[in-house]
Scaffold this active site. Structure first.
Site, PDB file in Angstrom:
ATOM      1  N   HIS A  43       0.859  -1.184   0.000  1.00 54.81           N
ATOM      2  CA  HIS A  43       0.000   0.000   0.000  1.00 54.81           C
ATOM      3  C   HIS A  43       0.896   1.235   0.000  1.00 54.81           C
ATOM      4  O   HIS A  43       1.088   1.856   1.043  1.00 54.81           O
ATOM      5  CB  HIS A  43      -0.903  -0.027   1.225  1.00 54.81           C
ATOM      6  N   GLU A  70      -2.444  -1.589  -3.328  1.00 60.64           N
ATOM      7  CA  GLU A  70      -3.577  -0.835  -2.775  1.00 60.64           C
ATOM      8  C   GLU A  70      -3.210   0.640  -2.714  1.00 60.64           C
ATOM      9  O   GLU A  70      -2.045   0.998  -2.482  1.00 60.64           O
ATOM     10  CB  GLU A  70      -3.899  -1.306  -1.353  1.00 60.64           C
ATOM     11  N   HIS A 190      -8.196  -5.401   6.886  1.00 61.09           N
ATOM     12  CA  HIS A 190      -7.914  -4.336   7.862  1.00 61.09           C
ATOM     13  C   HIS A 190      -8.208  -4.818   9.280  1.00 61.09           C
ATOM     14  O   HIS A 190      -9.349  -5.080   9.646  1.00 61.09           O
ATOM     15  CB  HIS A 190      -8.633  -3.026   7.579  1.00 61.09           C
TER      16      HIS A 190
HETATM   17  C1  LIG Z   1      -6.542  -0.697   2.899  1.00 67.07           C
HETATM   18  C2  LIG Z   1      -6.060  -1.343   4.119  1.00 67.07           C
HETATM   19  O1  LIG Z   1      -6.784  -1.616   5.041  1.00 67.07           O
HETATM   20  C3  LIG Z   1      -4.620  -1.604   4.295  1.00 67.07           C
HETATM   21  O2  LIG Z   1      -3.860  -1.402   3.179  1.00 67.07           O
HETATM   22  C4  LIG Z   1      -4.139  -0.698   5.373  1.00 67.07           C
HETATM   23  O3  LIG Z   1      -4.460   0.598   4.979  1.00 67.07           O
HETATM   24  C5  LIG Z   1      -2.694  -0.817   5.633  1.00 67.07           C
HETATM   25  O4  LIG Z   1      -2.127   0.451   5.570  1.00 67.07           O
HETATM   26  P1  LIG Z   1      -1.042   0.821   6.684  1.00 67.07           P
HETATM   27  O5  LIG Z   1      -0.083  -0.360   6.726  1.00 67.07           O
HETATM   28  O6  LIG Z   1      -0.438   2.093   6.171  1.00 67.07           O
HETATM   29  O7  LIG Z   1      -1.793   0.950   7.973  1.00 67.07           O
HETATM   30  N1  LIG Z   2      -6.309  -4.450   2.760  1.00 60.59           N
HETATM   31  C1  LIG Z   2      -5.936  -4.733   4.115  1.00 60.59           C
HETATM   32  C2  LIG Z   2      -4.465  -4.930   4.194  1.00 60.59           C
HETATM   33  O1  LIG Z   2      -3.798  -5.015   3.176  1.00 60.59           O
HETATM   34  C3  LIG Z   2      -3.818  -5.087   5.501  1.00 60.59           C
HETATM   35  O2  LIG Z   2      -4.484  -4.379   6.518  1.00 60.59           O
HETATM   36  P1  LIG Z   2      -3.887  -4.606   7.999  1.00 60.59           P
HETATM   37  O3  LIG Z   2      -3.911  -6.082   8.253  1.00 60.59           O
HETATM   38  O4  LIG Z   2      -2.485  -4.069   7.989  1.00 60.59           O
HETATM   39  O5  LIG Z   2      -4.810  -3.835   8.905  1.00 60.59           O
END
Ligand SMILES: CC(=O)[C@@H](O)[C@H](O)COP(=O)(O)O
Ligand SMILES: NCC(=O)COP(=O)(O)O
Length: 237
Positions: A43, A70, A190
């Site tokens: 992400h 993402e 998430h």
């Molecule tokens: C969209 C989602 O839920 C994940 O990609 C989350 O945003 C992780 O991002 P961070 O690792 O920056 O918290």
């Molecule tokens: N799309 C959710 C993700 O990639 C990971 O979210 P998190 O487990 O770091 O909260």
């Protein structure tokens, strides 16, 4: 079968902490795949607080499993995805200053914008997914955008499950059934963790993929990456 895509953002957080290349993100991703993960998720945020755009470029030729990128579809993100051409792009309506993703798309209000962005990615052979709250109208709106999949935003599930709410997954169960009837693929992510993933998996039908990062990397601090990934895979069977 529900696939496990490991989000490696937090490995990049540790790497960036000292400005060097330890832990090496590329090596970690390859090892995570060898431990059984069925996908790698990154992400890259505009401030590159963890995953950098360069990481996404370097990861693509190395990965053997599905690559999921993402992010918010700002131009630099769109350009990156069109260049890298991952298996999947997941569109997230991130506020730039947000500490993490904290909302799903309003797929009714942003339908035309999402339709335009989604068709560009689909026309280039990239599967699309959009981050949505478990709300009936948002799922129906997602179907109108032409997206291949939705990603159910599971923070509220994780919070409610932690409080012991046995109905924590109710809206997700309902929305997954609606999404399936509308022909949408279903991802989720998430704040999913070893503690809540089995319950979520049992309650939510038609689940194609979960992407998990923060909890998984934290759990791996105690159990190691290989053992942690194996535990998730067993719970997702
Ligand atoms: C969209 C989602 O839920 C994940 O990609 C989350 O945003 C992780 O991002 P961070 O690792 O920056 O918290
Ligand atoms: N799309 C959710 C993700 O990639 C990971 O979210 P998190 O487990 O770091 O909260």
């Amino acid at each position: 079968m529900t696939k496990l895509s490991v989000n490696i953002n937090k490995i990049a957080t540790l790497r960036n902490a000292r400005g060097g290349d330890v832990p090496n993100v590329l090596e970690a991703a390859k090892n995570i795949e060898s431990f059984g993960a069925e996908g790698i998720t990154v992400h890259p945020r505009p401030d590159e607080r963890h995953i950098r755009y360069a990481d996404a470029r370097e990861l693509k030729p190395l990965l053997k499993t599905e690559f999921n990128i993402e992010g918010k579809p700002i131009q630099q993100f769109i350009d990156l995805v069109m260049e890298v051409k991952p298996a999947q792009v997941t569109l997230v309506p991130d506020a730039e200053e947000a500490i993490t993703s904290n909302a799903g798309w309003d797929t009714v209000k942003h339908r035309d914008y999402l339709k335009e962005v989604i068709s560009e990615f689909k026309n280039n052979g990239i599967r699309t997914s959009i981050f949505v709250d478990p709300v009936k109208e948002m799922i129906e709106g997602a179907a109108e955008t032409g997206t291949d999949r939705i990603e159910l935003y599971t923070e509220s599930f994780a919070v409610d499950y932690e409080k012991g709410d046995t109905n924590a997954a109710k809206s997700y169960t309902e929305c997954a059934e609606i999404a399936n009837q509308l022909g949408l693929g279903i991802n989720a992510g998430h704040d999913l963790s070893l503690k809540n993933i089995r319950f979520f998996k049992e309650k939510v039908p038609h689940l194609d993929e979960v992407s998990i990062g923060h909890a998984l990397i934290s759990e791996a601090l105690y159990m190691g990456l290989e053992k942690t990934i194996q535990k998730y895979l067993k719970l997702l069977k």
